[in-house]
Design a protein around this motif. Sequence first.
Motif, PDB file in Angstrom:
ATOM      1  N   VAL A  41     -60.260 -83.315 -78.584  1.00  0.00           N
ATOM      2  CA  VAL A  41     -61.201 -82.211 -78.797  1.00  0.00           C
ATOM      3  C   VAL A  41     -61.144 -81.250 -77.607  1.00  0.00           C
ATOM      4  N   ASP A  42     -61.154 -81.790 -76.399  1.00  0.00           N
ATOM      5  CA  ASP A  42     -61.064 -80.948 -75.189  1.00  0.00           C
ATOM      6  C   ASP A  42     -59.744 -80.193 -75.133  1.00  0.00           C
ATOM      7  N   PHE A  43     -58.653 -80.876 -75.465  1.00  0.00           N
ATOM      8  CA  PHE A  43     -57.336 -80.247 -75.465  1.00  0.00           C
ATOM      9  C   PHE A  43     -57.305 -79.077 -76.436  1.00  0.00           C
ATOM     10  N   GLN A  44     -57.832 -79.289 -77.634  1.00  0.00           N
ATOM     11  CA  GLN A  44     -57.865 -78.232 -78.648  1.00  0.00           C
ATOM     12  C   GLN A  44     -58.664 -77.040 -78.130  1.00  0.00           C
ATOM     13  N   ALA A  45     -59.814 -77.306 -77.524  1.00  0.00           N
ATOM     14  CA  ALA A  45     -60.661 -76.220 -77.010  1.00  0.00           C
ATOM     15  C   ALA A  45     -59.965 -75.468 -75.879  1.00  0.00           C
ATOM     16  N   MET A  46     -59.315 -76.183 -74.981  1.00  0.00           N
ATOM     17  CA  MET A  46     -58.667 -75.550 -73.825  1.00  0.00           C
ATOM     18  C   MET A  46     -57.444 -74.721 -74.207  1.00  0.00           C
ATOM     19  N   ASN A  47     -56.850 -75.038 -75.325  1.00  0.00           N
ATOM     20  CA  ASN A  47     -55.613 -74.363 -75.728  1.00  0.00           C
ATOM     21  C   ASN A  47     -55.798 -73.406 -76.893  1.00  0.00           C
ATOM     22  N   ASN A  55     -49.528 -68.925 -83.007  1.00  0.00           N
ATOM     23  CA  ASN A  55     -49.545 -69.109 -84.451  1.00  0.00           C
ATOM     24  C   ASN A  55     -50.974 -69.387 -84.919  1.00  0.00           C
ATOM     25  N   GLN A  56     -51.634 -68.364 -85.406  1.00  0.00           N
ATOM     26  CA  GLN A  56     -53.038 -68.486 -85.792  1.00  0.00           C
ATOM     27  C   GLN A  56     -53.228 -69.437 -86.982  1.00  0.00           C
ATOM     28  N   GLU A  57     -52.290 -69.453 -87.896  1.00  0.00           N
ATOM     29  CA  GLU A  57     -52.404 -70.353 -89.051  1.00  0.00           C
ATOM     30  C   GLU A  57     -52.353 -71.814 -88.609  1.00  0.00           C
ATOM     31  N   GLU A  58     -51.429 -72.121 -87.723  1.00  0.00           N
ATOM     32  CA  GLU A  58     -51.327 -73.498 -87.223  1.00  0.00           C
ATOM     33  C   GLU A  58     -52.549 -73.850 -86.371  1.00  0.00           C
ATOM     34  N   LEU A  59     -53.096 -72.880 -85.651  1.00  0.00           N
ATOM     35  CA  LEU A  59     -54.316 -73.127 -84.878  1.00  0.00           C
ATOM     36  C   LEU A  59     -55.431 -73.625 -85.802  1.00  0.00           C
TER      37      LEU A  59
END
Length: 179
Positions: A41-47, A55-59
């Motif tokens: 969760v932290d990794f996703q938020a930081m990146n 790539n907004q779709e992959e995000l």
Amino acid sequence: MSENFTRADVDKIIVSEKDAIKFVLDRFSVVKNSKKIRDLVDFQAMNKYMLMAHNQEELKLLGNIVASHKKIPLHDILDKYEEHLKIALKKEPTIKTHLNVMMHIFGYFSKYFSQSEKDLYYELLRQFKEEQITVGKMLSEIGPLIYRFNNTYLARQTYFLLYADTRPGILFAVLNNKN
């Protein structure tokens, strides 16, 4: 080689896109080895903004993968996340995708800006769009605002860590002169 760098040395350091991707993937391997959903969760938020530039779709898909942690075993989530993280990072950021990120970031500060500061920001965006300034220069203009307005969420973004120029910017000077 000496580990004491001068300001001129720091100003010359440029992180390549390849280095940025390697940095993010290395950080993900630490998350994967930790086997903790909180780390993912932290990794996703930081990146978030780094991934948005690529790539907004992959995000969006990566966010959905993280959100599915209560339904799917963590090891499956980590494997699926890694697969889509690599897909996201294969797509090269463009001026358009960087502009999109910068407009999202602008939303964090725009309510604090005077009209002249907003005009200055839009002028910098125009210069970036017309390739008169680099993404690093643009982020060097934004970076100090993160600290001025104490935005810890943005301060943790790898987007700034990996792309920003180290020299202070115009907006910071304008805001400092107002105090």
